[in-house]
Design a protein around this motif. Sequence first.
Motif, PDB file in Angstrom:
ATOM      1  N   GLU A 195      -5.015  -5.944  -6.208  1.00 21.16           N
ATOM      2  CA  GLU A 195      -4.683  -4.472  -6.621  1.00 21.16           C
ATOM      3  C   GLU A 195      -6.013  -3.860  -6.475  1.00 21.16           C
ATOM      4  O   GLU A 195      -6.221  -2.707  -5.867  1.00 21.16           O
ATOM      5  CB  GLU A 195      -4.135  -4.481  -8.123  1.00 21.16           C
ATOM      6  N   HIS A 196      -7.149  -4.201  -7.235  1.00 24.03           N
ATOM      7  CA  HIS A 196      -8.456  -3.465  -7.374  1.00 24.03           C
ATOM      8  C   HIS A 196      -9.363  -3.577  -6.055  1.00 24.03           C
ATOM      9  O   HIS A 196     -10.167  -2.960  -5.689  1.00 24.03           O
ATOM     10  CB  HIS A 196      -9.361  -3.912  -8.561  1.00 24.03           C
ATOM     11  N   GLY A 197      -8.873  -4.721  -5.059  1.00 27.15           N
ATOM     12  CA  GLY A 197      -9.206  -4.692  -3.888  1.00 27.15           C
ATOM     13  C   GLY A 197      -8.576  -3.977  -2.772  1.00 27.15           C
ATOM     14  O   GLY A 197      -9.251  -3.831  -1.593  1.00 27.15           O
ATOM     15  N   GLY A 198      -7.519  -3.165  -3.271  1.00 28.93           N
ATOM     16  CA  GLY A 198      -6.885  -2.202  -2.351  1.00 28.93           C
ATOM     17  C   GLY A 198      -5.929  -3.026  -1.248  1.00 28.93           C
ATOM     18  O   GLY A 198      -5.736  -2.621  -0.292  1.00 28.93           O
ATOM     19  N   GLN A 199      -5.637  -4.183  -1.711  1.00 27.61           N
ATOM     20  CA  GLN A 199      -4.387  -4.932  -0.823  1.00 27.61           C
ATOM     21  C   GLN A 199      -3.145  -4.189  -1.062  1.00 27.61           C
ATOM     22  O   GLN A 199      -2.702  -4.064  -2.092  1.00 27.61           O
ATOM     23  CB  GLN A 199      -4.335  -6.477  -1.292  1.00 27.61           C
ATOM     24  N   SER A 200      -2.469  -4.123  -0.061  1.00 25.04           N
ATOM     25  CA  SER A 200      -1.148  -3.352   0.053  1.00 25.04           C
ATOM     26  C   SER A 200      -0.194  -4.363   0.555  1.00 25.04           C
ATOM     27  O   SER A 200       1.131  -4.045   0.168  1.00 25.04           O
ATOM     28  CB  SER A 200      -1.182  -2.109   0.871  1.00 25.04           C
ATOM     29  N   VAL A 201      -0.388  -5.244   1.181  1.00 25.57           N
ATOM     30  CA  VAL A 201       0.706  -6.242   1.809  1.00 25.57           C
ATOM     31  C   VAL A 201       0.165  -7.742   1.462  1.00 25.57           C
ATOM     32  O   VAL A 201      -1.023  -8.226   1.733  1.00 25.57           O
ATOM     33  CB  VAL A 201       0.455  -6.453   3.323  1.00 25.57           C
ATOM     34  N   SER A 202       1.216  -8.410   0.574  1.00 24.78           N
ATOM     35  CA  SER A 202       0.801  -9.707   0.017  1.00 24.78           C
ATOM     36  C   SER A 202       0.957 -10.701   0.850  1.00 24.78           C
ATOM     37  O   SER A 202       1.818 -11.667   0.534  1.00 24.78           O
ATOM     38  CB  SER A 202       1.737  -9.783  -1.216  1.00 24.78           C
ATOM     39  N   HIS A 203       0.215 -10.577   1.858  1.00 26.63           N
ATOM     40  CA  HIS A 203       0.146 -11.916   2.991  1.00 26.63           C
ATOM     41  C   HIS A 203      -1.317 -11.776   3.270  1.00 26.63           C
ATOM     42  O   HIS A 203      -1.725 -10.882   4.005  1.00 26.63           O
ATOM     43  CB  HIS A 203       0.946 -11.616   4.143  1.00 26.63           C
ATOM     44  N   LEU A 204      -2.061 -12.786   3.180  1.00 29.82           N
ATOM     45  CA  LEU A 204      -3.458 -12.745   3.367  1.00 29.82           C
ATOM     46  C   LEU A 204      -3.790 -12.293   4.725  1.00 29.82           C
ATOM     47  O   LEU A 204      -3.140 -12.996   5.581  1.00 29.82           O
ATOM     48  CB  LEU A 204      -4.056 -14.237   3.167  1.00 29.82           C
ATOM     49  N   HIS A 205      -4.631 -11.399   4.805  1.00 28.04           N
ATOM     50  CA  HIS A 205      -5.026 -10.842   5.899  1.00 28.04           C
ATOM     51  C   HIS A 205      -6.319 -10.382   6.264  1.00 28.04           C
ATOM     52  O   HIS A 205      -6.953 -10.022   5.304  1.00 28.04           O
ATOM     53  CB  HIS A 205      -4.029  -9.665   6.638  1.00 28.04           C
ATOM     54  N   PHE A 206      -6.959 -10.397   7.571  1.00 27.96           N
ATOM     55  CA  PHE A 206      -8.338 -10.178   7.658  1.00 27.96           C
ATOM     56  C   PHE A 206      -8.467  -9.018   8.709  1.00 27.96           C
ATOM     57  O   PHE A 206      -7.914  -9.025   9.788  1.00 27.96           O
ATOM     58  CB  PHE A 206      -9.210 -11.461   8.304  1.00 27.96           C
ATOM     59  N   HIS A 207      -8.885  -7.959   8.114  1.00 22.79           N
ATOM     60  CA  HIS A 207      -9.233  -6.812   9.100  1.00 22.79           C
ATOM     61  C   HIS A 207     -10.427  -6.840   9.977  1.00 22.79           C
ATOM     62  O   HIS A 207     -11.593  -7.162   9.573  1.00 22.79           O
ATOM     63  CB  HIS A 207      -9.472  -5.602   8.190  1.00 22.79           C
ATOM     64  N   LEU A 208     -10.333  -6.942  11.352  1.00 27.29           N
ATOM     65  CA  LEU A 208     -11.366  -6.922  12.355  1.00 27.29           C
ATOM     66  C   LEU A 208     -11.539  -5.733  12.812  1.00 27.29           C
ATOM     67  O   LEU A 208     -10.637  -4.991  13.423  1.00 27.29           O
ATOM     68  CB  LEU A 208     -10.764  -7.938  13.283  1.00 27.29           C
ATOM     69  N   LEU A 209     -12.545  -4.908  12.428  1.00 24.22           N
ATOM     70  CA  LEU A 209     -12.784  -3.646  12.956  1.00 24.22           C
ATOM     71  C   LEU A 209     -13.984  -3.358  13.499  1.00 24.22           C
ATOM     72  O   LEU A 209     -15.042  -4.253  13.379  1.00 24.22           O
ATOM     73  CB  LEU A 209     -13.036  -2.732  11.540  1.00 24.22           C
ATOM     74  N   GLY A 210     -13.979  -2.616  14.680  1.00 22.14           N
ATOM     75  CA  GLY A 210     -14.959  -2.562  15.635  1.00 22.14           C
ATOM     76  C   GLY A 210     -15.010  -1.405  16.730  1.00 22.14           C
ATOM     77  O   GLY A 210     -14.010  -0.601  16.403  1.00 22.14           O
TER      78      GLY A 210
END
Length: 113
Positions: free
Chosen positions: A89-104
Amino acid sequence: MTDCIFCKIIGGEIPSKKVYEDEFVYAFNDLEPQAPVHVLVIPKKHISNVDEIVEEDKELIGHIYLSISKIAKDLGLEKGYRVVVNNKEHGGQSVSHLHFHLLGGRQMTWPAG
Ligand code: AMP
């Protein structure tokens, strides 16, 4: 997991724009990109969040990071990129399946919001 949208994406029940896939990992474009490149890298095994990672997942987590590096290279992100994991919750997770955002594809700023 039957109710998980990312499990459904892995299973093909929900469409996605696939970027990479192997035995353990699936990667696809985020629906609401926050950068020119915004890929979600997820384990095929359902893990809800960072706190649900167990000892036997250690190799899998390492494999995810190796996959992220490979995907970034394939997408031409040689100048760098950001990897973000929002956790619970405090981390801002909206989908409860571990995921890694790769932003570039643009300069990132710090601190994150
Ligand atoms: P988080 O807020 O860290 O849990 O990130 C969830 C991410 O999943 C958000 O960036 C959403 O835009 C993205 N997302 C949700 N549903 C889909 C979908 N069906 N296809 C692609 N990305 C999605």
